[in-house]
Design a protein around this motif. Structure first.
Motif, mmCIF file in Angstrom:
data_model
loop_
_atom_site.group_PDB
_atom_site.id
_atom_site.type_symbol
_atom_site.label_atom_id
_atom_site.label_comp_id
_atom_site.label_asym_id
_atom_site.label_seq_id
_atom_site.Cartn_x
_atom_site.Cartn_y
_atom_site.Cartn_z
ATOM 1 N N UNK A 47 0.895 -1.194 0.043
ATOM 2 C CA UNK A 47 0.092 0.203 -0.134
ATOM 3 C C UNK A 47 0.872 1.304 0.106
ATOM 4 N N UNK A 48 1.692 1.531 0.964
ATOM 5 C CA UNK A 48 2.853 2.466 0.870
ATOM 6 C C UNK A 48 3.347 2.665 -0.129
ATOM 7 N N UNK A 49 3.909 1.770 -0.896
ATOM 8 C CA UNK A 49 4.878 1.593 -2.248
ATOM 9 C C UNK A 49 3.799 2.107 -3.383
ATOM 10 N N UNK A 50 2.639 1.608 -3.244
ATOM 11 C CA UNK A 50 1.758 2.089 -4.546
ATOM 12 C C UNK A 50 1.605 3.492 -4.255
ATOM 13 N N UNK A 51 1.017 3.742 -3.073
ATOM 14 C CA UNK A 51 0.555 5.392 -2.816
ATOM 15 C C UNK A 51 1.908 6.180 -3.197
ATOM 16 N N UNK B 200 -4.947 4.537 -3.274
ATOM 17 C CA UNK B 200 -5.054 3.236 -2.711
ATOM 18 C C UNK B 200 -6.233 3.065 -1.582
ATOM 19 N N UNK B 201 -6.647 2.144 -1.434
ATOM 20 C CA UNK B 201 -7.548 1.789 -0.326
ATOM 21 C C UNK B 201 -7.571 0.363 0.183
ATOM 22 N N UNK B 202 -7.997 0.039 1.178
ATOM 23 C CA UNK B 202 -8.003 -1.419 1.744
ATOM 24 C C UNK B 202 -8.961 -1.743 2.884
ATOM 25 N N UNK B 203 -9.066 -2.807 2.873
ATOM 26 C CA UNK B 203 -9.947 -3.675 4.092
ATOM 27 C C UNK B 203 -9.056 -4.423 4.816
ATOM 28 N N UNK B 204 -9.758 -4.777 6.126
ATOM 29 C CA UNK B 204 -9.201 -5.856 7.008
ATOM 30 C C UNK B 204 -10.018 -6.421 7.905
ATOM 31 N N UNK B 205 -10.057 -7.411 8.587
ATOM 32 C CA UNK B 205 -10.928 -7.827 9.447
ATOM 33 C C UNK B 205 -11.274 -6.993 10.862
ATOM 34 N N UNK B 206 -10.173 -6.567 11.338
ATOM 35 C CA UNK B 206 -9.890 -5.793 12.238
ATOM 36 C C UNK B 206 -9.017 -4.647 12.514
ATOM 37 N N UNK B 207 -9.221 -3.644 12.964
ATOM 38 C CA UNK B 207 -8.319 -2.483 13.219
ATOM 39 C C UNK B 207 -7.144 -2.821 13.794
ATOM 40 N N UNK B 208 -5.864 -1.955 13.647
ATOM 41 C CA UNK B 208 -4.739 -2.410 14.192
ATOM 42 C C UNK B 208 -3.893 -1.295 14.255
ATOM 43 N N UNK B 209 -2.713 -1.286 14.740
ATOM 44 C CA UNK B 209 -1.654 -0.318 14.716
ATOM 45 C C UNK B 209 -1.222 0.025 13.244
ATOM 46 N N UNK B 210 -1.120 -0.919 12.607
ATOM 47 C CA UNK B 210 -0.792 -0.815 11.138
ATOM 48 C C UNK B 210 -1.836 0.031 10.362
ATOM 49 N N UNK B 211 -3.116 -0.545 10.621
ATOM 50 C CA UNK B 211 -4.092 0.279 9.569
ATOM 51 C C UNK B 211 -4.235 1.631 10.245
ATOM 52 N N UNK B 212 -4.042 2.023 11.495
ATOM 53 C CA UNK B 212 -4.212 3.467 12.048
ATOM 54 C C UNK B 212 -2.993 4.282 11.225
ATOM 55 N N UNK B 213 -1.890 3.802 11.240
ATOM 56 C CA UNK B 213 -0.608 4.466 10.656
ATOM 57 C C UNK B 213 -0.997 4.426 9.166
ATOM 58 N N UNK C 224 -3.883 4.956 7.846
ATOM 59 C CA UNK C 224 -4.892 6.106 7.748
ATOM 60 C C UNK C 224 -4.291 7.519 7.809
ATOM 61 N N UNK C 225 -3.284 7.441 8.821
ATOM 62 C CA UNK C 225 -2.602 8.711 9.205
ATOM 63 C C UNK C 225 -1.727 9.188 7.906
ATOM 64 N N UNK C 226 -1.503 8.312 7.090
ATOM 65 C CA UNK C 226 -0.620 8.379 5.775
ATOM 66 C C UNK C 226 -1.751 8.851 4.628
ATOM 67 N N UNK C 227 -2.934 8.963 4.823
ATOM 68 C CA UNK C 227 -3.708 9.185 3.928
ATOM 69 C C UNK C 227 -4.428 8.175 3.047
ATOM 70 N N UNK C 228 -4.144 6.811 3.351
ATOM 71 C CA UNK C 228 -4.808 5.746 2.913
ATOM 72 C C UNK C 228 -6.076 5.001 3.589
ATOM 73 N N UNK C 229 -7.099 5.421 3.027
ATOM 74 C CA UNK C 229 -8.392 4.876 3.738
ATOM 75 C C UNK C 229 -8.537 3.475 3.992
ATOM 76 N N UNK C 230 -8.833 2.814 5.082
ATOM 77 C CA UNK C 230 -9.112 1.527 5.302
ATOM 78 C C UNK C 230 -10.316 1.262 6.153
#
Length: 465
Positions: free
Chosen positions: A33-37, A43-56, A58-64
């Motif tokens: 995601x970071x390399x594509x952005x 870039x957008x994405x989804x995952x089963x649960x939020x995590x520290x990585x997904x929060x990072x 989102x702070x970088x402008x990638x919606x999760x």
């Protein structure tokens, strides 16, 4: 009236392609995601649960998005999904129905590797550390590498580095698609029998099948740099276009000689085809980390980086997340966390702990029922050199239990072989209580495994998880 051509003023604005990544909270997919952005892709994405990585992210402008939903593919051009995701998954079904390109992770990695000068690091052990070291050494030597790593590299504060190149990537052999990748330089660390057997979607049926895939990968590369110390790699690299070797073995092109281990790491001399390149140091204990660092220095040398600057950068390297990660202290004891989960990695981690000169106390969490079934005797033997082993229950990692396969297979074998300091202790609160009451300044406590045992290291050291 027709629209103006898109490249003329006043024409319609062309939006960059939109990539949606399933499982974006994973350590590898988040790096994608970071390399594509960084390439200007939406870039957008989804995952089963939020995590520290997904929060990072989102702070970088990638919606999760949390959870999976067919609605996620609306307006998407490319859907990235692991081969482990069932083809019947609602998001994949919706994507195919909407004409969205569904691309596996390895196809995306192949695209990045083929885009320019590239280094693919492959093998059963040491990929994350070696890839991190290559990127750190190259950056220190005045190059500007891009990197894709299966762990957080402290020097970059990320699992990805954006740079002009070369592109350095960890290549995961548990994904069967790796065999088709093409890179300029393949770094081949070792080959064992991990990720083999069972009904995992990305696992190999036999070790022979997996090793044939290793051979295909290195045979397609422009050249291979292989570890001369690991038996059998030479045969697997027989079809390589160009072969170079690294290791401690006589005759290796890049050799580590005159090793001087101490409690914090190892200083050594590097030679290239018999000529001295200079002195180097790795601030991580264990002979395996000398080999990882040697590979990094060799690759940097191959790409024209300054050896002295590369060695200086590696001397400051403290390891990626969960690879001999110094977490903190407990009553003066050093608390370390390590991802070691198969017998070879466990033995290397125990050997590294012994090098510190401290009493070695391990909290080990076996990983997966199948892996435990295949290797519990070897795991027990690998732990024998620890002074104390506190054994947790098996981390299932979504696998169903296998009758008769239990963590006590390991502890019983160790006891039978004469180890007086092993205890099956599934109650984590009791593990923490015991170590808090008994830890001293002469101890090293290593939490070890690929599951969530890392949380205990944070609890013991009083560090926020």
């Amino acid at each position: 009236m027709t629209d103006s051509p898109p490249d003329q003023p006043g024409g319609p604005t062309l939006l960059p392609p939109h990539y949606h990544l399933m499982g974006i909270g994973g350590i590898g997919v988040s790096a994608f995601a970071r390399l594509l952005a960084a390439r200007g892709v939406r870039v957008s994405g989804c995952d089963a649960a939020p995590s520290e990585l997904t929060a990072e992210l989102e702070r970088e402008g990638i919606p999760v998005s949390v959870g999976h939903d067919p609605a996620h593919v609306a307006g998407v051009d490319v859907l990235i999904a692991s081969e482990a995701v069932p083809k019947s998954h609602p998001e994949l079904v919706a994507a195919r129905a909407a004409g969205v390109e569904v691309r596996p992770r390895m196809a995306l990695l192949d695209e990045l590797l083929r885009a320019g000068p590239s280094v693919g690091v492959v093998g059963t052990h040491g990929k994350t550390t070696t890839t991190s070291m290559i990127a750190v050494a190259m950056a220190g030597a005045g190059l500007d590498p891009a990197a894709f790593v299966g762990g957080i590299v402290p020097e970059f504060g990320s699992n990805a580095r954006v740079g002009a190149g070369p592109f350095v990537a960890e290549v995961d052999e548990s994904d069967r698609g790796f065999a088709a990748l093409v890179c300029e330089t393949a770094v081949f660390t070792n080959a064992e029998d991990d990720h083999v057997g069972g009904n995992q979607a990305t696992y190999w049926e036999t070790v022979e099948e997996q090793h044939a895939a290793f051979a295909r990968f290195v045979g397609q590369a422009g050249r291979v740099l292989l570890c001369a110390d690991w038996p059998g790699l030479g045969e697997l690299c027989a079809g390589a276009r160009e072969r170079l070797t690294y290791g401690r073995a006589d005759g290796a092109d890049y050799r580590a000689v005159n090793l001087r281990p101490d409690a914090e790491g190892t200083t050594f001399t590097v030679e290239y085809q018999g000529q001295r390149l200079g002195e180097a140091r790795v601030a991580l204990p264990g002979t395996h980390n000398v080999l990882n660092a040697l590979a990094a220095l060799a690759v940097t040398h191959l790409y024209g980086g300054d050896f002295g600057q590369a060695a200086a950068a590696l001397a400051e390297f403290r390891g990626p997340g969960r690879r001999w990660q110094r977490v903190g202290q407990l009553n003066g004891a050093l608390v370390v966390d390590d991802y070691a989960h198969n017998a070879t990695k466990v033995a290397a981690a125990v050997q590294a702990a012994r090098q510190t000169g401290r009493r070695v106390r391990v909290v080990f969490q076996p990983h997966r029922y199948l892996r435990t079934q295949q290797s519990w005797p070897r795991l027990a033997d690998a732990l024998m050199d620890a002074d104390e082993v506190l054994l947790l229950d098996i981390a299932a990692a979504s696998e169903p239990p296998i009758p008769g396969i239990h963590a006590t297979l390991i502890s019983d074998r160790m006891t039978e072989r004469g180890h007086a300091g092993v205890r099956y202790l599934p109650d984590r609160a009791e593990v923490v209580r015991r170590l808090r009451e008994t830890a001293t300044g002469g101890d090293i406590i290593v939490t070890m495994g690929a599951g969530d045992v890392w949380k205990l290291s944070r609890e013991l050291a009083g560090v926020r998880a």
